[in-house]
Design an enzyme around this catalytic site. Sequence first.
Site, PDB file in Angstrom:
ATOM      1  N   HIS A 181       0.223  -1.321  -0.134  1.00 42.00           N
ATOM      2  CA  HIS A 181       0.100  -0.221  -0.030  1.00 42.00           C
ATOM      3  C   HIS A 181       0.793   1.415  -0.048  1.00 42.00           C
ATOM      4  CE1 HIS A 181       0.913   0.965   4.364  1.00 42.00           C
ATOM      5  NE2 HIS A 181       0.794  -0.487   4.410  1.00 42.00           N
ATOM      6  N   GLU A 197      -2.010  -7.121   7.215  1.00 35.27           N
ATOM      7  CA  GLU A 197      -1.406  -7.095   8.030  1.00 35.27           C
ATOM      8  C   GLU A 197      -1.480  -7.919   9.334  1.00 35.27           C
ATOM      9  OE1 GLU A 197       1.884  -7.141   7.940  1.00 35.27           O
ATOM     10  OE2 GLU A 197       2.432  -5.210   7.335  1.00 35.27           O
TER      11      GLU A 197
END
Length: 231
Positions: free
Chosen positions: A12, A89
């Site tokens: 990201h 994550e």
Amino acid sequence: MNEPTTLYIIRHGKTMFNTIGRTQGWSDTPLTKEGEEVIGYLGLGLRETEFKEAYSSDSGRAMQTARIILQEHLNGEAIPYGTDSRIREWCFGSLDGGYDGELWGVVPRILAFKDYEDMMTNRISYKDLADAIIAADTANWAEPYEKIRERVWSGFEDIAHHREKNGGGNIMIVSHGLTISFLMSLIDDSLPMQIGLENGSVTKLLYENGKFTIDTVNDTHYIDNGRDLAR
């Protein structure tokens, strides 16, 4: 005849927490102005790459990154897009949202190393890291190693398998730094821990008959190409 199944796995864009050095696992902050700009360049660099489908984790920063890339893509509106919580994550428990120095200060001590540099020089395993995070977590939120392993592997493997059985082709996937590096270690356990993946970098994997092969890691040339196109 099937096309090769290729995963373009993107870290990201740079976020507020990335910028001020805070640990960002399941906590979430939006992309900064610079982060949006770099991902815009990435989108331009990928705009002619044919993607059969696109995915991101369900974290806001990953979804924001995917939207920007698809907005720049020549065929972005027609590319099916979905989210998958399994490719988010790692969770850092009570250390989530704290300064990076807290996480990388306490974890080496738990593992009986002098400091972060000493720990990384000795090439700890991802299981060591997961166990140390659990030991440091005062809230009992952090995930056990086996749970992280199962969710990360099944998330990416299911996405790849689905594409292979539907004719193959390219898949765009937006995920997270530690998750991407952990996936690579599950494919090749001789790899060192890749803590330093760049925001917006592309790690490309090939998938065939249930087996992943690593093609490129931490590739930023798509960003550079997009920046050139924007001039």
